[in-house]
Design a protein around this motif. Structure first.
Motif, PDB file in Angstrom:
ATOM      1  N   ASN A  32      85.075  97.765  88.653  1.00 51.73           N
ATOM      2  CA  ASN A  32      85.403  96.915  89.416  1.00 51.73           C
ATOM      3  C   ASN A  32      84.393  96.075  88.554  1.00 51.73           C
ATOM      4  O   ASN A  32      84.378  94.465  88.255  1.00 51.73           O
ATOM      5  N   ASN A  33      83.346  96.383  88.500  1.00 54.70           N
ATOM      6  CA  ASN A  33      82.156  95.161  87.875  1.00 54.70           C
ATOM      7  C   ASN A  33      81.676  96.164  86.593  1.00 54.70           C
ATOM      8  O   ASN A  33      81.052  97.497  86.964  1.00 54.70           O
ATOM      9  N   THR A  34      81.106  95.755  85.401  1.00 53.49           N
ATOM     10  CA  THR A  34      80.474  96.123  85.265  1.00 53.49           C
ATOM     11  C   THR A  34      79.391  95.761  84.238  1.00 53.49           C
ATOM     12  O   THR A  34      78.940  94.157  84.548  1.00 53.49           O
ATOM     13  N   GLY A  35      77.896  96.414  84.206  1.00 60.77           N
ATOM     14  CA  GLY A  35      76.417  96.250  83.859  1.00 60.77           C
ATOM     15  C   GLY A  35      76.360  96.526  83.112  1.00 60.77           C
ATOM     16  O   GLY A  35      76.153  97.293  82.546  1.00 60.77           O
ATOM     17  N   CYS A  96      74.851 100.384  79.812  1.00 66.15           N
ATOM     18  CA  CYS A  96      75.663 100.075  80.340  1.00 66.15           C
ATOM     19  C   CYS A  96      76.606 101.470  81.296  1.00 66.15           C
ATOM     20  O   CYS A  96      76.223 102.253  81.755  1.00 66.15           O
ATOM     21  N   ALA A  97      76.874 100.468  82.823  1.00 65.54           N
ATOM     22  CA  ALA A  97      76.765 101.116  83.932  1.00 65.54           C
ATOM     23  C   ALA A  97      78.564  99.939  84.738  1.00 65.54           C
ATOM     24  O   ALA A  97      78.862  98.913  84.596  1.00 65.54           O
ATOM     25  N   VAL A  98      78.934 101.187  85.751  1.00 63.03           N
ATOM     26  CA  VAL A  98      79.697 101.036  85.830  1.00 63.03           C
ATOM     27  C   VAL A  98      80.017 100.813  87.583  1.00 63.03           C
ATOM     28  O   VAL A  98      79.713 101.698  88.017  1.00 63.03           O
ATOM     29  N   ARG A  99      80.852  99.658  88.377  1.00 61.72           N
ATOM     30  CA  ARG A  99      80.617  99.772  89.687  1.00 61.72           C
ATOM     31  C   ARG A  99      82.655 100.256  90.318  1.00 61.72           C
ATOM     32  O   ARG A  99      82.995  98.407  89.476  1.00 61.72           O
ATOM     33  N   ALA A 100      82.020 101.261  90.517  1.00 63.05           N
ATOM     34  CA  ALA A 100      83.947 101.431  90.927  1.00 63.05           C
ATOM     35  C   ALA A 100      84.434 100.818  91.672  1.00 63.05           C
ATOM     36  O   ALA A 100      83.584 100.445  92.774  1.00 63.05           O
ATOM     37  N   LEU A 101      85.699 100.513  92.021  1.00 65.80           N
ATOM     38  CA  LEU A 101      86.263  99.767  92.993  1.00 65.80           C
ATOM     39  C   LEU A 101      86.111 101.019  94.361  1.00 65.80           C
ATOM     40  O   LEU A 101      86.222 102.242  94.433  1.00 65.80           O
ATOM     41  N   GLY A 102      85.489 100.806  95.632  1.00 71.02           N
ATOM     42  CA  GLY A 102      85.173 101.349  96.232  1.00 71.02           C
ATOM     43  C   GLY A 102      83.949 101.311  96.467  1.00 71.02           C
ATOM     44  O   GLY A 102      82.910 102.029  98.376  1.00 71.02           O
ATOM     45  N   VAL A 104      79.609 100.949  96.280  1.00 66.75           N
ATOM     46  CA  VAL A 104      78.522 100.028  96.763  1.00 66.75           C
ATOM     47  C   VAL A 104      78.593  99.894  95.354  1.00 66.75           C
ATOM     48  O   VAL A 104      77.011  98.476  95.006  1.00 66.75           O
ATOM     49  N   GLU A 105      77.671 100.939  95.010  1.00 66.57           N
ATOM     50  CA  GLU A 105      76.425 100.953  93.799  1.00 66.57           C
ATOM     51  C   GLU A 105      76.908 100.810  92.549  1.00 66.57           C
ATOM     52  O   GLU A 105      78.354 101.781  92.486  1.00 66.57           O
ATOM     53  N   TYR A 106      76.155 100.843  91.380  1.00 67.20           N
ATOM     54  CA  TYR A 106      76.751 101.473  90.130  1.00 67.20           C
ATOM     55  C   TYR A 106      76.128 102.857  89.700  1.00 67.20           C
ATOM     56  O   TYR A 106      75.006 103.082  89.921  1.00 67.20           O
ATOM     57  N   ASP A 107      76.977 103.698  89.646  1.00 61.90           N
ATOM     58  CA  ASP A 107      77.059 104.657  89.848  1.00 61.90           C
ATOM     59  C   ASP A 107      77.857 105.984  88.798  1.00 61.90           C
ATOM     60  O   ASP A 107      77.626 106.750  88.878  1.00 61.90           O
TER      61      ASP A 107
END
Length: 119
Positions: A32-35, A96-102, A104-107
């Motif tokens: 969903n998001n990458t940081g 690098c981190a990803v917040r997957a669909l569904g 809340v946090e980058y995990d």
């Protein structure tokens, strides 16, 4: 499962540039998001920049605005952090981190890559 592998860190001088890469593999359809985050010795981890995977909406921390640019290539499942005009205070391990669909946090996290900027 989703895996992340960072690359591109190194030792540079103040004012130099580096480009970090983060290659995702596995369930990339879940991104969903990458940081990009960083952690300097003795300091807490902080977010540097983030990008939404589909719409490419970006966020940058005030400390790096105008110097760092986050981008992604969905065909290559890779996110980049272009870092220009590096400063000694940018020295840190970059993750690098990803917040997957569904979620809340980058995990989902990569292993990190060291960036060292000498004055």
């Amino acid at each position: 499962q989703l895996q992340l592998v960072e690359s591109g860190g190194g030792l540079v001088q103040a004012g130099d540039s580096l480009r970090l890469s983060c290659a995702a593999s596995g369930r990339t359809d879940r991104i969903n998001n990458t940081g990009w985050f960083r952690q300097a010795p003795g300091k807490e981890r902080e977010i540097v920049a983030a990008i939404s995977w589909r719409a490419a909406v970006t966020y940058s921390a005030d400390s790096v605005k105008g110097r760092f640019t986050i981008s992604r290539d969905v065909r290559k499942n890779t996110v980049y952090l272009q870092m220009n005009n590096l400063k000694p205070e940018d020295t840190a391990v970059y993750y690098c981190a990803v917040r997957a669909l569904g979620r809340v946090e980058y995990d989902i996290w990569g292993q990190g890559t060291q960036v060292t900027v000498s004055s």
